[in-house]
Design a protein around this motif. Structure first.
Motif, PDB file in Angstrom:
ATOM      1  N   LEU A 173      -4.169 -15.822 -11.584  1.00 27.48           N
ATOM      2  CA  LEU A 173      -5.116 -16.916 -11.803  1.00 27.48           C
ATOM      3  C   LEU A 173      -6.343 -16.665 -10.938  1.00 27.48           C
ATOM      4  CD1 LEU A 173      -2.729 -20.018 -11.626  1.00 27.48           C
ATOM      5  CD2 LEU A 173      -3.340 -18.649 -13.614  1.00 27.48           C
ATOM      6  N   ILE A 174      -7.520 -16.844 -11.526  1.00 31.16           N
ATOM      7  CA  ILE A 174      -8.767 -16.645 -10.794  1.00 31.16           C
ATOM      8  C   ILE A 174      -9.598 -17.912 -10.877  1.00 31.16           C
ATOM      9  CG2 ILE A 174     -10.869 -15.273 -10.600  1.00 31.16           C
ATOM     10  CD1 ILE A 174      -9.421 -12.969 -11.938  1.00 31.16           C
ATOM     11  N   SER A 175     -10.015 -18.404  -9.710  1.00 30.59           N
ATOM     12  CA  SER A 175     -10.871 -19.589  -9.633  1.00 30.59           C
ATOM     13  C   SER A 175     -12.198 -19.181  -9.031  1.00 30.59           C
ATOM     14  CB  SER A 175     -10.212 -20.668  -8.773  1.00 30.59           C
ATOM     15  OG  SER A 175     -11.100 -21.735  -8.530  1.00 30.59           O
ATOM     16  N   ASN A 176     -13.279 -19.406  -9.781  1.00 29.12           N
ATOM     17  CA  ASN A 176     -14.584 -19.008  -9.264  1.00 29.12           C
ATOM     18  C   ASN A 176     -15.672 -19.931  -9.799  1.00 29.12           C
ATOM     19  OD1 ASN A 176     -14.502 -17.881 -11.966  1.00 29.12           O
ATOM     20  ND2 ASN A 176     -16.373 -16.801 -11.401  1.00 29.12           N
ATOM     21  N   VAL A 177     -16.857 -19.785  -9.235  1.00 31.22           N
ATOM     22  CA  VAL A 177     -17.967 -20.660  -9.619  1.00 31.22           C
ATOM     23  C   VAL A 177     -19.069 -19.918 -10.368  1.00 31.22           C
ATOM     24  CG1 VAL A 177     -17.562 -22.284  -7.736  1.00 31.22           C
ATOM     25  CG2 VAL A 177     -19.062 -20.308  -7.366  1.00 31.22           C
ATOM     26  N   HIS A 178     -18.973 -18.590 -10.430  1.00 28.64           N
ATOM     27  CA  HIS A 178     -20.031 -17.832 -11.097  1.00 28.64           C
ATOM     28  C   HIS A 178     -19.402 -16.726 -11.942  1.00 28.64           C
ATOM     29  CE1 HIS A 178     -23.805 -15.677 -11.718  1.00 28.64           C
ATOM     30  NE2 HIS A 178     -24.423 -16.772 -11.277  1.00 28.64           N
ATOM     31  N   VAL A 179     -19.846 -16.589 -13.179  1.00 28.25           N
ATOM     32  CA  VAL A 179     -19.247 -15.647 -14.114  1.00 28.25           C
ATOM     33  C   VAL A 179     -19.413 -14.206 -13.654  1.00 28.25           C
ATOM     34  CG1 VAL A 179     -21.331 -15.476 -15.531  1.00 28.25           C
ATOM     35  CG2 VAL A 179     -19.086 -15.037 -16.569  1.00 28.25           C
ATOM     36  N   SER A 180     -20.474 -13.883 -12.921  1.00 28.32           N
ATOM     37  CA  SER A 180     -20.678 -12.508 -12.462  1.00 28.32           C
ATOM     38  C   SER A 180     -19.594 -12.076 -11.476  1.00 28.32           C
ATOM     39  CB  SER A 180     -22.060 -12.357 -11.820  1.00 28.32           C
ATOM     40  OG  SER A 180     -22.155 -13.144 -10.640  1.00 28.32           O
ATOM     41  N   ASP A 181     -19.085 -13.027 -10.667  1.00 29.05           N
ATOM     42  CA  ASP A 181     -18.007 -12.712  -9.730  1.00 29.05           C
ATOM     43  C   ASP A 181     -16.708 -12.435 -10.479  1.00 29.05           C
ATOM     44  OD1 ASP A 181     -19.789 -13.133  -7.637  1.00 29.05           O
ATOM     45  OD2 ASP A 181     -19.305 -15.268  -7.530  1.00 29.05           O
ATOM     46  N   LEU A 182     -16.476 -13.206 -11.535  1.00 25.92           N
ATOM     47  CA  LEU A 182     -15.288 -12.986 -12.361  1.00 25.92           C
ATOM     48  C   LEU A 182     -15.357 -11.619 -13.038  1.00 25.92           C
ATOM     49  CD1 LEU A 182     -12.694 -14.011 -13.747  1.00 25.92           C
ATOM     50  CD2 LEU A 182     -14.156 -15.081 -15.480  1.00 25.92           C
ATOM     51  N   GLU A 183     -16.493 -11.301 -13.588  1.00 29.37           N
ATOM     52  CA  GLU A 183     -16.653 -10.009 -14.263  1.00 29.37           C
ATOM     53  C   GLU A 183     -16.506  -8.853 -13.280  1.00 29.37           C
ATOM     54  OE1 GLU A 183     -20.482 -10.360 -16.045  1.00 29.37           O
ATOM     55  OE2 GLU A 183     -19.738 -11.476 -17.810  1.00 29.37           O
ATOM     56  N   TYR A 184     -16.974  -9.035 -12.064  1.00 30.74           N
ATOM     57  CA  TYR A 184     -16.848  -8.004 -11.025  1.00 30.74           C
ATOM     58  C   TYR A 184     -15.384  -7.690 -10.761  1.00 30.74           C
ATOM     59  CZ  TYR A 184     -16.651  -6.107  -6.277  1.00 30.74           C
ATOM     60  OH  TYR A 184     -16.367  -5.346  -5.163  1.00 30.74           O
ATOM     61  N   ILE A 185     -14.542  -8.726 -10.644  1.00 27.83           N
ATOM     62  CA  ILE A 185     -13.113  -8.527 -10.362  1.00 27.83           C
ATOM     63  C   ILE A 185     -12.405  -7.908 -11.565  1.00 27.83           C
ATOM     64  CG2 ILE A 185     -10.941  -9.705  -9.867  1.00 27.83           C
ATOM     65  CD1 ILE A 185     -12.523 -11.724  -8.223  1.00 27.83           C
TER      66      ILE A 185
END
Length: 363
Positions: free
Chosen positions: A41-53
């Motif tokens: 599960l990934i919780s984040n506030v910005h889509v670029s951080d999600l794409e980075y991971i």
């Protein structure tokens, strides 16, 4: 390359308080990643951080991106702009169908309000494995999303290896209650007064509840972002000599779990500063926690339970008084009647009740 190494190579740090959770601070933004077996599960506030991971992990692992979280481990999850809520409707419905209680009449309390733990010989011809099966299935619901059944389940689980006919009937009754209240959901909601989550807790004890051992039962519940996130109902490990002592032991046990939640939150850079309010309906127990003095009431308390005093002195926690009728930890210490159950569930799950008959019968 292990999964942990891959995460660390991307700059994620493993939390010390919860090793299966990692955090990433990127461009001043926080991203959290939690691992359970083969689910992530990934919780984040910005889509670029999600794409980075995701791009980083794709170099070493094959996985499926299921998109925004709506279900996980039997939980149905709803995310809104200022809140997240969850329940286990589908799991409860499958369980009710399996044990044939969907067509039964409505039950309004987990156990009868006058339930009394009797110590009897096991009934003949009882299917012990079937009893263990329903208790185990109900335990998953209790641990994941339903603090209102935790005390009832704990009492029934005491006869796990030697159930009587009464306990089998009560386990089915508990499932009927759960089925008719399956829509209850836990909700954590952002505070209007603070950008960071807040936390408070309530503790209670039922003095000498067990008729055979005279031990008391501890119950507590911890709220985070205005929703229950940790709860507990268990017989105390020792015989206390007064209700004050049993309530103080409950405060001590609660403070340990508060420390874990607080440390976890601090590692995630989420918790607002200040002592955590810990409410009790026992004024004497609160005074013992605040004042490091010796009295007749406090002399018999074991030293190991005085961690509560340390937590108070270093301002990690702040004991406070609440009325017995408003102590939400009460249903975690003993069975309650219909009116009391409804009142506490309304605070646990934000459910509204309309009682039209003041002289209602307890079910």
């Amino acid at each position: 390359t292990t999964f942990k190494n891959a995460l660390e190579n991307l700059g994620l740090q493993q939390l010390k308080s919860e090793p299966c959770t990692f955090k990433l601070i990127r461009h001043g933004r926080l991203t959290l990643l939690a691992v359970y077996t083969d689910d992530v599960l990934i919780s984040n506030v910005h889509v670029s951080d999600l794409e980075y991971i995701l791009k980083g992990l794709a170099k070493s692992f094959k996985f499926k991106d299921n998109g925004p979280l709506t279900e996980c481990l039997g939980l149905q999850i709803t995310q809104l702009s200022n809140s997240i809520s969850f329940n286990q409707i589908k799991y409860i419905e499958r369980l009710a169908e399996q044990y044939g209680v969907t067509g039964k009449s409505k039950i309004t309390t987990p156990l009868p309000g006058n339930f009394y733990q009797r110590y009897e010989s096991p009934s003949p011809n009882i299917d012990t494995k079937s009893y263990q099966g329903i208790i185990g299935a109900l335990n998953y619901v209790s641990v994941a999303s339903r603090p209102d059944i935790t005390c009832a389940l704990s009492l029934l689980a005491r006869k796990l290896t030697q159930p009587t006919e009464e306990h089998v009937q009560l386990a089915t009754r508990l499932l009927r209650y759960l089925y008719h209240a399956r829509h209850y959901r836990i909700q954590c909601k952002r505070s209007y007064t603070s950008q960071l989550p807040t936390m408070h807790a309530m503790a209670d004890a039922s003095f000498a509840m067990d008729s055979q051992t005279s031990k008391s039962r501890t119950g507590y519940i911890i709220f985070y972002s205005n929703g229950p996130v940790a709860w507990y109902s268990k017989m105390q490990s020792l015989v206390t000599t007064s209700s004050t002592e049993s309530e103080y032991v409950a405060l001590s046990l609660t403070s340990k779990d508060i420390m874990f939640v607080k440390q976890l939150s601090e590692e995630m850079d989420q918790l607002s500063l200040g002592p955590t309010p810990l409410a009790t309906d026992s004024a004497p127990a609160m005074r013992i926690a605040i004042n490091a003095s010796s009295s007749i009431r406090s002399r018999s308390i074991r030293i190991k339970f005085h961690n509560m005093r340390d937590s108070t002195e270093n301002k990690t926690m702040q004991p406070c008084k609440t009325a017995s009728a408003d102590d939400i930890a009460d249903p975690l210490t003993k069975p309650l009647n219909k009116q009391q159950t409804n009142k506490h569930c309304s605070k646990l799950f934000n459910v509204n009740y309309y009682i039209t008959n003041k002289n209602h019968n307890n079910v």
